[in-house]
Design a protein around this motif. Structure first.
Motif, short mmCIF file in Angstrom:
data_model
loop_
_atom_site.label_atom_id
_atom_site.label_comp_id
_atom_site.label_asym_id
_atom_site.label_seq_id
_atom_site.Cartn_x
_atom_site.Cartn_y
_atom_site.Cartn_z
N SER A 79 0.54 -1.44 -0.32
CA SER A 79 -0.31 -0.19 0.02
C SER A 79 0.56 0.92 -0.11
CB SER A 79 -0.53 -0.42 1.10
OG SER A 79 -1.41 -1.22 1.23
N ASN A 82 1.95 1.45 -3.25
CA ASN A 82 0.64 2.19 -4.14
C ASN A 82 0.79 4.07 -3.67
OD1 ASN A 82 -1.55 2.22 -5.97
ND2 ASN A 82 -2.27 0.27 -4.00
N GLY A 107 -9.73 6.56 -3.77
CA GLY A 107 -9.10 5.98 -4.70
C GLY A 107 -8.59 4.75 -4.15
N ILE A 108 -8.61 4.81 -2.62
CA ILE A 108 -8.33 4.19 -1.45
C ILE A 108 -10.34 3.13 -1.44
CG2 ILE A 108 -8.65 3.45 0.91
CD1 ILE A 108 -6.81 5.57 1.56
N ALA A 111 -9.82 0.48 -4.31
CA ALA A 111 -9.08 -0.07 -3.91
C ALA A 111 -9.31 -1.65 -3.31
CB ALA A 111 -7.76 0.60 -3.12
N ARG A 115 -10.13 -5.25 -4.13
CA ARG A 115 -9.47 -6.02 -3.99
C ARG A 115 -10.66 -7.38 -2.95
NH1 ARG A 115 -3.99 -3.72 -1.08
NH2 ARG A 115 -3.13 -2.50 -2.81
N ASP A 204 -5.56 0.82 -9.02
CA ASP A 204 -5.80 0.38 -8.14
C ASP A 204 -5.96 -1.40 -8.92
OD1 ASP A 204 -5.95 1.99 -5.29
OD2 ASP A 204 -7.60 2.11 -6.05
N PHE A 207 -3.01 -2.86 -9.64
CA PHE A 207 -2.22 -2.73 -7.53
C PHE A 207 -3.13 -4.51 -6.97
CE2 PHE A 207 0.38 0.31 -8.11
CZ PHE A 207 1.47 0.02 -6.72
N ALA A 208 -3.87 -4.50 -7.29
CA ALA A 208 -5.16 -6.08 -6.72
C ALA A 208 -4.21 -6.82 -6.75
CB ALA A 208 -6.48 -5.55 -7.01
N SER A 211 -1.60 -7.39 -5.04
CA SER A 211 -1.21 -8.28 -3.49
C SER A 211 -2.48 -9.15 -2.96
CB SER A 211 -2.05 -6.79 -3.19
OG SER A 211 -4.14 -6.99 -3.51
N ASN A 229 -6.34 -6.86 4.11
CA ASN A 229 -6.22 -5.77 3.26
C ASN A 229 -6.54 -4.61 4.03
OD1 ASN A 229 -5.53 -6.21 0.09
ND2 ASN A 229 -5.76 -8.61 1.10
N LEU A 233 -4.85 -0.92 4.07
CA LEU A 233 -5.84 0.37 3.31
C LEU A 233 -6.54 1.88 4.64
CD1 LEU A 233 -7.95 -1.52 0.75
CD2 LEU A 233 -5.42 0.13 0.69
#
Length: 345
Positions: A79, A82, A107-108, A111, A115, A204, A207-208, A211, A229, A233
């Motif tokens: 993160s 990220n 954005g979070i 994400a 995820r 995002d 990145f998922a 992760s 997760n 975040l």
């Protein structure tokens, strides 16, 4: 680990409640958070995550507790990486400082939603296809290589995806406060604020892919994957403003994450061999002689790698700064060409 539907519902409801509170208490009114505010909330969320991990250890056993802490550390490190890309995106779009909270918050949330979807898919695949661990392991080894040689100097704001978005959608050149769209001459335009959020949502998604296989290499429990997760975040917005200046100094973060991803990739391949059912590998039988990597070793390895990458980064940037200052001082002290040249007599 037995998790009832009620526990899932409560966990998801509490997670949503935290983000709703964050929006109305901190993000709805545009402002730049102070260092004190960011530090207090970052400490609160990290403390809450650690307390939750202790709770898992006490209630469900320390094997699961260790899996949670290893997963949380890994997801937190990913993160932070990220965040580095978020910083590049917001710099590329020249997002005013007072509106960056809103961009980060959206954005979070994107994400976490992405995820969550990947977690559900991953859990279904693991439940029904034991050979998926080979795929996850190979994917992480590839991602580790890419991470080690990633180029954070690229500009996501002007990448091919964003150029396509600009061609398809009408976009204004200037910001209109924190509005996402604006109407001009009867036509609805999207603002650079919306473009920034689209770019971060796309990042995002990428990145998922990193992760979720990574944490499934540490635990098969979907509940631990989700909570690790979620806690990684939570507080990420405050952490951005707290360590924003430090991000540029973490020059070895990508390499540290590459080592972690490669380690988990190897761990996944080892586990795949232990539960092997593929007929062309060992006659479809499990490979017993390859050791399983215990969770305590994974936790220590991940923590040590993050520590070494952070310390090495800070030492390098400090050394570079000292050498630059010494070079500047030497340049000031050196005589100019005119003063060094003897005068004519």
């Amino acid at each position: 680990m037995q998790i009832t539907p009620l526990v899932w519902i409560i966990t998801i409801a509490v997670t949503i409640a935290f983000f709703v509170y964050e929006f109305f208490a901190h993000v709805r009114k545009p402002h730049e958070p102070t260092i004190g505010e960011s530090a207090r909330w970052s400490a609160f969320y990290i403390g809450l995550a650690l307390l939750f991990g202790v709770g898992i250890g006490v209630v469900s056993g320390w094997t699961y507790g260790g899996e949670y802490f290893a997963g949380y550390l890994t997801e937190k490190a990913l993160s932070i990486d990220n965040l580095f890309v978020f910083l590049i995106v917001m710099t590329g779009f020249a997002v005013p400082r007072m509106y960056q909270q809103k961009v980060l918050m959206i954005g979070i949330v994107i994400a976490l939603i992405l995820r969550g979807g990947f977690i559900a898919v991953g859990a279904a695949l693991i439940e029904n296809l034991s050979w998926i661990f080979y795929i996850f392991g190979a994917l992480l080894l590839f991602l580790a290589y890419r991470q080690a040689f990633s180029d954070h100097e690229s500009d996501p704001a002007n990448g091919r995806f964003m150029k396509l978005v600009r061609r398809v959608l009408p976009v204004t050149d200037e910001y209109h406060g924190d509005r996402l769209t604006v109407k001009k001459d009867g036509t609805r335009f999207i603002t650079p604020m919306m473009l920034t959020i689209i770019a971060i949502g796309f990042i995002d998604l990428i990145f998922a892919v990193d992760s979720i296989p990574a944490i499934y290499g540490l635990t098969n429990e979907a509940y631990i994957v989700f909570t690790a997760n979620a806690f990684a975040l939570m507080g990420l917005r405050q952490l951005f403003f707290l360590i924003g200046g430090l991000l540029s100094r973490l020059v070895y973060l990508a390499q540290g994450l590459a080592v972690i991803l490669a380690f988990i990739g190897v761990k996944l391949v080892f586990h795949a061999l232990h539960v092997n059912e593929l007929p062309f590998i060992n006659g479809g039988e499990p490979v017993e002689w390859i050791p399983e990597i215990p969770i305590w070793f994974s936790l220590l390895f991940i923590a040590a790698t993050i520590t070494v990458a952070t310390v090495a980064s800070l030492l390098k940037t400090r050394g570079d700064r000292v050498r630059a200052e010494q070079a500047a001082d030497a340049g000031q002290d050196a005589p100019s060409d005119d003063s060094a040249r003897p005068t004519d007599r």
